[in-house]
Structures are given as C-alpha cells and as structure tokens.
Design an enzyme around this catalytic site. Structure first.
Site, PDB file in Angstrom:
ATOM      1  NE  ARG A 198      21.080   7.820  94.537  1.00 28.18           N
ATOM      2  CZ  ARG A 198      20.295   8.235  94.095  1.00 28.18           C
ATOM      3  NH1 ARG A 198      19.861   9.614  94.140  1.00 28.18           N
ATOM      4  NH2 ARG A 198      19.610   7.757  92.340  1.00 28.18           N
ATOM      5  CB  THR A 199      27.167   3.695  94.429  1.00 27.94           C
ATOM      6  OG1 THR A 199      25.909   3.085  94.545  1.00 27.94           O
ATOM      7  CG2 THR A 199      27.975   2.967  94.788  1.00 27.94           C
TER       8      THR A 199
ATOM      9  CE  LYS B  25      42.045   0.344  70.952  1.00 27.13           C
ATOM     10  NZ  LYS B  25      43.388   1.123  70.957  1.00 27.13           N
TER      11      LYS B  25
ATOM     12  NE  ARG C  69      26.481   1.292  91.030  1.00 23.81           N
ATOM     13  CZ  ARG C  69      25.299   1.315  91.106  1.00 23.81           C
ATOM     14  NH1 ARG C  69      24.385   2.135  90.676  1.00 23.81           N
ATOM     15  NH2 ARG C  69      25.229   1.849  92.557  1.00 23.81           N
TER      16      ARG C  69
ATOM     17  CG  HIS D 210      24.752  -2.260  96.138  1.00 20.28           C
ATOM     18  ND1 HIS D 210      26.107  -1.336  96.388  1.00 20.28           N
ATOM     19  CD2 HIS D 210      23.805  -1.467  95.417  1.00 20.28           C
ATOM     20  CE1 HIS D 210      26.239  -0.126  95.877  1.00 20.28           C
ATOM     21  NE2 HIS D 210      25.063   0.064  95.703  1.00 20.28           N
TER      22      HIS D 210
HETATM   23  C1  NCD Z   1      20.621   0.762  94.378  1.00 19.06           C
HETATM   24  C2  NCD Z   1      21.256   0.315  93.295  1.00 19.06           C
HETATM   25  O1  NCD Z   1      22.244   0.452  92.320  1.00 19.06           O
HETATM   26  O2  NCD Z   1      21.571  -0.897  93.148  1.00 19.06           O
HETATM   27  N1  NCD Z   1      20.999   1.956  94.157  1.00 19.06           N
HETATM   28  C3  NCD Z   1      21.904   3.021  94.708  1.00 19.06           C
HETATM   29  O3  NCD Z   1      23.321   1.855  94.753  1.00 19.06           O
HETATM   30  N2  NCD Z   1      21.426   3.825  95.963  1.00 19.06           N
HETATM   31  C4  NCD Z   1      18.763   0.842  93.736  1.00 19.06           C
HETATM   32  C5  NCD Z   1      18.508   0.638  93.166  1.00 19.06           C
HETATM   33  O4  NCD Z   1      19.200   1.116  91.611  1.00 19.06           O
HETATM   34  O5  NCD Z   1      17.122   0.909  92.497  1.00 19.06           O
END
Ligand code: NCD
Length: 332
Positions: free
Chosen positions: A64-65, A93, A114, A147
């Site tokens: 999703r993100t 490397k 991320r 997050h």
């Molecule tokens: C969450 C995350 O990755 O922290 N999901 C997200 O970003 N929609 C929650 C999760 O992974 O449980």
C-alpha cells in the site's frame, strides 16, 4: 513558492505535525479529491509537479505505502524511480547506505524511503542537508519506530468519519494488537495528542504493551490513556478501534509464536458490542486479527483508509513542493 531545494521539508516523524498543520492537511486533501471528479481536474493536478522527479527507496516489504506514493506521484505528473531491494544496488558492492542515498539525491527532487533501520531517515536528512543539493526525505516507515504518513492518513480518516460527530476532539480511540513494535501505533498516538480530551485505550497481551518511551511521551503530553488486556470491555463505548497485526518480522528468535494473541482478534460477533457510529480501522495488511466477515459492515473503514492514503500523500507532496497554493477549485 517555497524554495524547497534550499529548505527541504523533510517528513521524518509525526511529532512534526501540529494541530493547524493537521487541520490544513485534512482540508487540502478534501479539496484535492474534488479534482478527481473531472478530466480537467485530473489534468490540472498532473501539471502541478510534472517538472519534478521522485525516488522510491523501499528496502522493506510494502504494498500500500509503495503503490499509494507511486500513484500519488503519478497523479501530480511526477516521474518516479525505484529501488525495492538493496541487493540490486551498489550496496551489494559494499557501498554505504549513506553514499547510496546521496547518489539518488543527485538525480531526483525527493526521496521517499521505507527501511527496516530505525532512525535512518533522520540520519540521511541531516546528511543531505549538509550537501549542495539537499532534497526532502519522506519517511514511509522506519523499522518499528515511525510511520508519519500513515498517521496522517489515519487522522484524515478519523476526521472524515467524525465529521458530523464533532471531529476527533473528545473521542475514545482503542488500539489493539502488537503495540510494542507497531510503528503505526507510535506515530498515531503521538498525533492524537494534538486533539482535545482524546482518550486512548491500548489493548494487548502483556508481551505487546506499548514501549516505555511512548508511555513516557504520552504522560509528558498529558494524553489520557489506559492499558488493558480486556478487549471486549474496551470495545463498548469506543469511537474507533484500530487493529494491528503481530509484527513478527522484528522477532529475534520466533518469540511472537509464544504469545497468545487470540483474545485480541476482532470477530464479527464483537460488532454487537460496539457503538453504531464507531469506526473500525487497520493499516493493513491484516491477518487473523481482523475477521473478513466485518468488511461488509458500514463501520469498517479500512478499505477507505487505504484509498485516503493515496490522496493524503498527494496533498503532502503538493505541500512539500509548495504547490498547495495552486489548489483552487476549477469550474467543474
Ligand atoms: C503498516 C506498516 O508497514 O507499518 N502497513 C502500512 O504501511 N500500510 C502496518 C503493518 O505492516 O502491519
């Protein structure tokens, strides 16, 4: 227009957002969504950042993100590059992560990242600020710590859900699951401190209680909260329940398997305990903690929450690049 290249607006943690910012972002997101209703509106949005490029550096799994940021960039006409696996980059490397990210910053105008490494986004932001070409960093999830954009979309979803009920002020929000390692919990709890008279109920087995640093932060911010393992009691009278999954990717030796989390699964039969106006949220992905039979209940907001995420990220990108001032409704 904000000169973002000289003063990049990094999004690193939810503590950066204050109430005026949150209120503004909710209105901005609502306004931007109205552009989605016509071809002219969508083409207008597509022109706003067509001269900008984004790097999506996602070395921790994401559906999703990642997709919502990528789509948000596309909505605004931005081109995107991506790395989803550091084994395909020069990190393999022996290049340091700092050097890799500095390299990306040479090619793009923003880095959305991320990572499983807590604190990495902050470190990279400081590093880039000292270079000739500091680009903004967006933290799209940093290990178990933060997050912030998820918290923003969660606030937007709560705000929209309570629009006829006086907004988020005065509401009881119940968070359930692996509260110790859930970064969405940490970021959202922090943001709720911006609202008046909010009460948070943290529901979990003892092993998954919130971490001490979050507990101290909430005490310091005078947030009213309680910790319990009695889910059914907490569900009665709550205005929102925020379910989360067990974050076993952070296990050191399979310790999650030893925790009995079964009492913290939301089942269809629990719905009768809840207010008819309550909302059910989940950052997703879900496992057995959220019964799919609940999906068709009008209180289930998680699919909307997911879609809200994309629009919140569109709004955030316009803000970071200073084109939010160009969001005026066209003749529709
Ligand atoms: C969450 C995350 O990755 O922290 N999901 C997200 O970003 N929609 C929650 C999760 O992974 O449980």
């Amino acid at each position: 227009m904000v000169d973002i290249i000289k003063t990049p607006m990094h999004i690193l943690n939810s503590a950066q957002f204050d109430r005026p910012f949150l209120d503004y972002m909710c209105v901005l997101t609502d306004t931007i969504r109205r552009f989605d209703k016509s071809k002219e509106g969508l083409l207008y949005l597509k022109g706003l950042l067509a001269h900008r490029r984004a790097m999506l550096y996602f070395t921790q799994p994401s559906t999703r993100t990642f997709l919502s940021f990528q789509t948000a960039c596309q909505v605004l006409g931005m081109n995107t590059n991506e790395i989803r696996d550091s084994s395909t980059s020069s990190e393999r490397k022996g290049e340091s992560i700092e050097d890799s990210l500095r390299t990306f910053s040479s090619y793009v105008d923003i880095i959305i990242m991320r990572t499983p490494v807590p604190g990495l986004c902050d470190r990279i932001a400081v590093l880039l600020d000292e270079t000739e070409r500091p680009v903004p960093i967006i933290n799209a999830g940093s290990g178990p710590d933060e997050h912030p954009t998820q918290a923003l979309l969660d606030i937007y979803t709560l705000n929209r859900s309570f629009v006829r009920l006086g907004g988020i002020d005065g509401k009881t929000i119940t968070m359930v699951g692996d509260l110790r390692r859930g970064r969405t919990i940490r970021s959202l709890s922090g943001l709720l401190s911006n609202y008046q008279d909010v009460k948070i109920q943290f529901v979990s087995p003892p092993e998954f209680r919130i971490s001490e640093d979050l507990r101290q932060k909430l005490i310091q911010k005078k947030v009213s909260f309680e910790e319990t393992d009695q889910m059914e009691d907490a569900l009665r009278g709550t205005d929102a329940v925020y379910m989360t999954r067990v974050q076993d990717e952070y296990d050191i030796a399979g310790e999650s398997k030893k925790v009995d989390n079964s009492r913290f699964h939301l089942k269809h039969e629990h719905l009768r305990l809840m207010k008819t106006t309550a909302v059910i949220m989940h950052p997703l992905p879900r496992r057995e903690e959220l019964d799919p039979a609940i999906d068709s209940d009008p209180r289930a907001k998680y699919w909307r929450q997911e879609r809200n995420g994309m629009w919140t990220r569109v709004a955030l990108l316009t803000k970071i690049f200073g084109v939010d001032s160009k969001i005026v409704l066209p003749e529709l």
